[in-house]
Scaffold this motif. Structure first.
Motif, mmCIF file in Angstrom:
data_model
loop_
_atom_site.group_PDB
_atom_site.id
_atom_site.type_symbol
_atom_site.label_atom_id
_atom_site.label_comp_id
_atom_site.label_asym_id
_atom_site.label_seq_id
_atom_site.Cartn_x
_atom_site.Cartn_y
_atom_site.Cartn_z
ATOM 1 N N ALA A 6 46.506 -34.098 23.946
ATOM 2 C CA ALA A 6 46.263 -35.368 23.581
ATOM 3 C C ALA A 6 45.895 -35.438 22.066
ATOM 4 O O ALA A 6 45.841 -36.562 21.648
ATOM 5 C CB ALA A 6 44.702 -35.486 24.457
ATOM 6 N N GLN A 7 45.711 -34.522 21.158
ATOM 7 C CA GLN A 7 45.446 -34.576 19.812
ATOM 8 C C GLN A 7 46.615 -35.128 19.024
ATOM 9 O O GLN A 7 47.904 -34.219 19.062
ATOM 10 C CB GLN A 7 45.120 -33.061 19.329
ATOM 11 N N GLN A 8 46.384 -36.197 18.432
ATOM 12 C CA GLN A 8 47.190 -36.590 17.424
ATOM 13 C C GLN A 8 47.283 -36.219 15.949
ATOM 14 O O GLN A 8 48.517 -36.071 15.402
ATOM 15 C CB GLN A 8 47.032 -38.124 17.465
ATOM 16 N N GLN A 9 46.196 -35.665 15.667
ATOM 17 C CA GLN A 9 46.323 -35.084 14.309
ATOM 18 C C GLN A 9 44.807 -34.224 14.083
ATOM 19 O O GLN A 9 44.188 -34.273 14.976
ATOM 20 C CB GLN A 9 45.986 -36.038 13.294
ATOM 21 N N GLY A 10 44.910 -33.342 13.074
ATOM 22 C CA GLY A 10 43.706 -32.630 12.937
ATOM 23 C C GLY A 10 43.717 -31.458 13.924
ATOM 24 O O GLY A 10 42.341 -30.751 14.281
ATOM 25 N N TYR A 11 44.841 -31.024 14.339
ATOM 26 C CA TYR A 11 44.812 -29.653 15.413
ATOM 27 C C TYR A 11 45.250 -28.450 14.616
ATOM 28 O O TYR A 11 45.688 -27.244 15.345
ATOM 29 C CB TYR A 11 45.773 -29.835 16.230
ATOM 30 N N GLU A 12 45.498 -28.342 13.293
ATOM 31 C CA GLU A 12 45.795 -27.184 12.633
ATOM 32 C C GLU A 12 45.144 -26.109 12.718
ATOM 33 O O GLU A 12 45.428 -24.783 12.532
ATOM 34 C CB GLU A 12 45.855 -27.647 11.036
ATOM 35 N N ASN A 13 43.768 -26.048 13.151
ATOM 36 C CA ASN A 13 43.121 -24.989 13.373
ATOM 37 C C ASN A 13 42.710 -24.659 14.784
ATOM 38 O O ASN A 13 42.030 -23.697 15.336
ATOM 39 C CB ASN A 13 41.495 -25.271 12.848
ATOM 40 N N PHE A 14 43.415 -25.475 15.737
ATOM 41 C CA PHE A 14 43.444 -25.130 17.242
ATOM 42 C C PHE A 14 43.706 -23.830 17.659
ATOM 43 O O PHE A 14 42.878 -23.174 18.322
ATOM 44 C CB PHE A 14 44.250 -26.019 18.062
ATOM 45 N N HIS A 15 44.458 -23.076 17.051
ATOM 46 C CA HIS A 15 44.969 -21.645 17.469
ATOM 47 C C HIS A 15 43.663 -20.505 17.158
ATOM 48 O O HIS A 15 43.350 -19.831 17.920
ATOM 49 C CB HIS A 15 46.390 -21.190 16.862
ATOM 50 N N LEU A 16 43.136 -20.839 15.932
ATOM 51 C CA LEU A 16 42.007 -20.080 15.634
ATOM 52 C C LEU A 16 40.816 -20.420 16.525
ATOM 53 O O LEU A 16 40.185 -19.502 17.010
ATOM 54 C CB LEU A 16 41.528 -20.365 14.012
ATOM 55 N N ILE A 17 40.567 -21.489 16.641
ATOM 56 C CA ILE A 17 39.306 -21.995 17.652
ATOM 57 C C ILE A 17 39.620 -21.302 18.970
ATOM 58 O O ILE A 17 38.612 -20.626 19.539
ATOM 59 C CB ILE A 17 38.836 -23.382 17.523
ATOM 60 N N PHE A 18 40.817 -21.534 19.589
ATOM 61 C CA PHE A 18 41.209 -21.027 20.634
ATOM 62 C C PHE A 18 40.961 -19.496 21.061
ATOM 63 O O PHE A 18 40.464 -19.015 21.691
ATOM 64 C CB PHE A 18 42.704 -21.338 21.129
ATOM 65 N N LEU A 19 41.464 -18.897 20.059
ATOM 66 C CA LEU A 19 41.361 -17.239 20.076
ATOM 67 C C LEU A 19 40.022 -17.062 19.966
ATOM 68 O O LEU A 19 39.591 -15.738 20.723
ATOM 69 C CB LEU A 19 42.032 -16.488 18.905
ATOM 70 N N LEU A 20 39.046 -17.469 19.206
ATOM 71 C CA LEU A 20 37.762 -17.253 19.151
ATOM 72 C C LEU A 20 37.023 -17.379 20.574
ATOM 73 O O LEU A 20 36.005 -16.696 20.920
ATOM 74 C CB LEU A 20 36.927 -17.799 18.216
ATOM 75 N N GLN A 21 37.149 -18.509 21.124
ATOM 76 C CA GLN A 21 36.625 -18.992 22.552
ATOM 77 C C GLN A 21 37.237 -18.156 23.402
ATOM 78 O O GLN A 21 36.574 -17.495 24.458
ATOM 79 C CB GLN A 21 36.911 -20.512 22.804
ATOM 80 N N LEU A 22 38.555 -17.681 23.393
ATOM 81 C CA LEU A 22 38.976 -16.915 24.446
ATOM 82 C C LEU A 22 38.293 -15.532 24.369
ATOM 83 O O LEU A 22 38.345 -15.003 25.403
ATOM 84 C CB LEU A 22 40.653 -16.648 24.373
ATOM 85 N N SER A 23 37.942 -15.096 23.405
ATOM 86 C CA SER A 23 37.282 -13.854 23.245
ATOM 87 C C SER A 23 36.130 -13.534 24.051
ATOM 88 O O SER A 23 35.731 -12.574 24.649
ATOM 89 C CB SER A 23 37.103 -13.344 21.672
#
Length: 237
Positions: free
Chosen positions: A127-144
């Motif tokens: 759903a994100q149209q912009q501002g998702y350049e840090n998504f993979h970093l946030i995802f990995l931290l939350q996955l941990s």
């Protein structure tokens, strides 16, 4: 026995002439592998697109008490993507994250909290149209946190990685100091993900390198992340 479940596709490998073996993280059964026939054949019957990384499926699957490969009785898209297939940056991020999940999540048992995290994160990302350049970093931290080794602070990440990386080095200080400069960004990603101020792609890549090394400390035999090179090329500034 047939079980109805939702699933997150992790990856697939080719099997025989027109079939695949798909690895899927299911809501009801955890990580499972399924033989899916005739999805690689040419023509209107081909449905290989439904088994791309992190595709969300509604499925009816066979189960076996002895485990191992089974088959999918029925499957369909649970959430057709609006942006991911048409955005090379997004699809590259999901390719990388699906490989990370595939290498770190191995349990053949249900884990509702982990499944809902994956499922909802993918929908949010689409759903994100912009501002998702840090998504993979946030995802990995939350996955941990779901994997049992969530860091409490940026300092914890840096100290663990720096100590291990320099344990046998005669000159540890430069690497440690370089990573310490990134503590503030990790703290933002951990505690204020909506207010992250990472300045550029170079710093973002350095943070990802540290984070992958942090994962390597906690996940046995994580191995080489093959999609990392693709992600780095696509996201390079």
């Amino acid at each position: 026995m047939l079980v109805k479940t939702r699933g997150v596709v992790l990856n697939y490998i080719r099997f025989r002439e027109s079939s695949i073996i798909a690895k899927v993280y299911t809501e009801a059964l955890g990580v499972q592998s399924y033989i899916v026939n005739s999805v690689r054949k040419k023509g209107p019957g081909a449905r290989l697109a439904l088994f791309q990384p992190f595709t969300l499926l509604d499925m009816v699957v066979y189960t076996s008490r002895s485990g191992g490969l089974t088959r999918i009785s029925e499957y369909k898209s649970a959430h057709p993507f609006a942006t991911i297939p048409f955005d090379i940056r997004k699809s590259s991020i999901l390719l990388f994250l699906s490989e990370m999940v595939s290498r770190t999540v191995r349990e053949e048992e249900e884990n509702p909290a982990l499944f809902h995290f994956l499922y909802n994160a993918i929908i949010f990302f689409d759903a994100q149209q912009q501002g998702y350049e840090n998504f993979h970093l946030i995802f990995l931290l939350q996955l941990s946190s779901h994997l049992g080794f969530s860091p409490g602070s940026g300092a914890e990440i840096v100290e663990q990685v720096a100590f291990t990386a320099n344990a046998q080095s005669a000159t540890p200080a430069p690497a440690v100091l370089a990573m310490q400069a990134h503590e503030v960004y990790f703290n933002q990603l951990l505690h204020h993900p909506d207010q992250v101020t990472i300045p550029n792609g170079k710093v973002r890549r350095e943070l990802l390198d540290v984070l992958i090394r942090y994962y390597q400390l906690h996940v046995d035999k994580l191995g080489e992340i093959k999609s990392l090179a693709i992600l780095s090329e696509v996201l390079a500034e």
